[in-house]
Design a protein around this motif. Structure first.
Motif, PDB file in Angstrom:
ATOM      1  N   UNK A   1       0.960  -1.301  -0.119  1.00 39.68           N
ATOM      2  CA  UNK A   1       0.056   0.001   0.110  1.00 39.68           C
ATOM      3  C   UNK A   1       0.884   1.106   0.008  1.00 39.68           C
ATOM      4  N   UNK A   2       1.929   1.064   0.997  1.00 38.64           N
ATOM      5  CA  UNK A   2       2.871   2.226   0.793  1.00 38.64           C
ATOM      6  C   UNK A   2       3.667   2.560  -0.357  1.00 38.64           C
ATOM      7  N   UNK A   3       3.885   1.511  -1.312  1.00 38.81           N
ATOM      8  CA  UNK A   3       4.410   1.821  -2.524  1.00 38.81           C
ATOM      9  C   UNK A   3       3.540   2.773  -3.447  1.00 38.81           C
ATOM     10  N   UNK A   4       2.217   2.444  -3.223  1.00 37.99           N
ATOM     11  CA  UNK A   4       1.287   3.147  -4.152  1.00 37.99           C
ATOM     12  C   UNK A   4       1.191   4.778  -3.763  1.00 37.99           C
ATOM     13  N   UNK A   5       1.576   5.120  -2.555  1.00 39.96           N
ATOM     14  CA  UNK A   5       1.372   6.329  -1.997  1.00 39.96           C
ATOM     15  C   UNK A   5       2.152   7.415  -3.066  1.00 39.96           C
ATOM     16  N   UNK A   6       3.303   6.802  -3.885  1.00 40.87           N
ATOM     17  CA  UNK A   6       3.939   7.775  -4.865  1.00 40.87           C
ATOM     18  C   UNK A   6       3.019   8.242  -5.682  1.00 40.87           C
ATOM     19  N   UNK A   7       2.034   7.587  -6.079  1.00 40.50           N
ATOM     20  CA  UNK A   7       0.758   8.180  -6.973  1.00 40.50           C
ATOM     21  C   UNK A   7       0.017   9.149  -6.583  1.00 40.50           C
TER      22      UNK A   7
END
Ligand code: PEP
Length: 255
Positions: free
Chosen positions: A245-251
């Motif tokens: 989930x945290x990897x998606x925060x970049x978007x």
């Protein structure tokens, strides 16, 4: 909503485990930046009521892994879309490859499910994807086309309650994920297809699913057409699901 992370717990977890996992996720979603990321949990149907009670006030949403079209009826063993909605369910998965493969669900029936779910106010996460044999035979795009066409043609879809998951069957539960290039190509194709049905395609989440894990999430999510993930195995542990989930925060737009 364009970006989103979803957990498919499949037929896993005893009640206490499900509750503990959900509570850990609920805590993590309490604070920014995770609280700005739409998250959906698809537990076994048995736990929907309990998790729906526990989610009150949380940005996390709850979805069913399956549902039967309609309200009531003589369909022993089934749970209807209306019943799901009545216990606070917000989403339903339709067309997961395990339902297509093990329960023989085809597009005509999946279309009925989508219509019925949306009539009851549920949002639909519709799954598509090719098998390894179909990819090897160069049929990936024709398979995706017909999986969309079978449910979308002449169907009055409420697009604000519709999302897609691209899940290559050969990648589900195998440890073999699609490459970033394969995912980007399939997602771009699906978004272009959605436009042909009049969908506001730029606002519709197209999630990638298939052996997503903390090690490959950032690269897949970096692709412009990949709007998030539908996570199976790696969603059963708090740490690995949170890392994805945290990897998606970049978007997410910086607020
Ligand atoms: C899934 O069940 O939708 C899925 C993608 O599973 P996994 O992440 O385990 O491959």
């Amino acid at each position: 909503m364009r970006y989103c992370i979803a957990a498919n717990w499949k037929m896993h977890l005893y009640p206490a485990e499900a509750e503990a996992l959900f509570l850990a996720l609920r805590d993590a979603w309490q604070e920014a930046p995770l609280s700005n990321l739409p998250g959906i949990i698809f537990p076994p149907v048995l736990y929907l009521q309990r998790l729906s009670d526990l989610r009150q006030g949380s940005p996390l949403q709850i979805g069913a892994q399956n549902g039967y079209p309609g309200e009531f009826g003589a369909y022993t063993g089934e749970v209807s879309m209306a019943q799901l909605a009545a216990v606070g369910t917000q989403w339903v998965l339709v067309g997961h490859s395990e339902r297509r493969q093990y329960f023989g669900e085809g597009e005509a029936f999946l279309r009925e499910k989508i219509l019925s779910a949306q009539q009851r106010g549920l949002s639909v996460l519709y799954c598509v994807g090719e098998t390894q044999a179909q990819r090897s035979a160069g049929q990936t795009f024709s398979v995706l086309t017909s999986q969309l066409e079978g449910v979308l043609r002449d169907t009055p879809i409420a697009w604000s309650r519709f999302a897609l998951a691209y899940e290559p069957v050969w990648a589900i539960g195998t440890g073999l994920n699609a490459t970033a290039t394969q995912a980007q190509e399939a997602h771009a194709f699906l978004r272009a297809q959605l436009r042909t049905y009049g969908a506001p395609a730029d606002t519709i989440p197209i999630l990638y699913g298939g052996s997503l894990k903390p090690e490959n999430a950032a690269e897949l999510f970096a692709q412009p057409e990949v709007d998030g993930g539908l996570v199976g195995g790696a969603s059963l542990k708090t740490e690995s699901f949170l890392a994805i989930a945290k990897a998606l925060l970049q978007k997410l737009p910086v607020s």
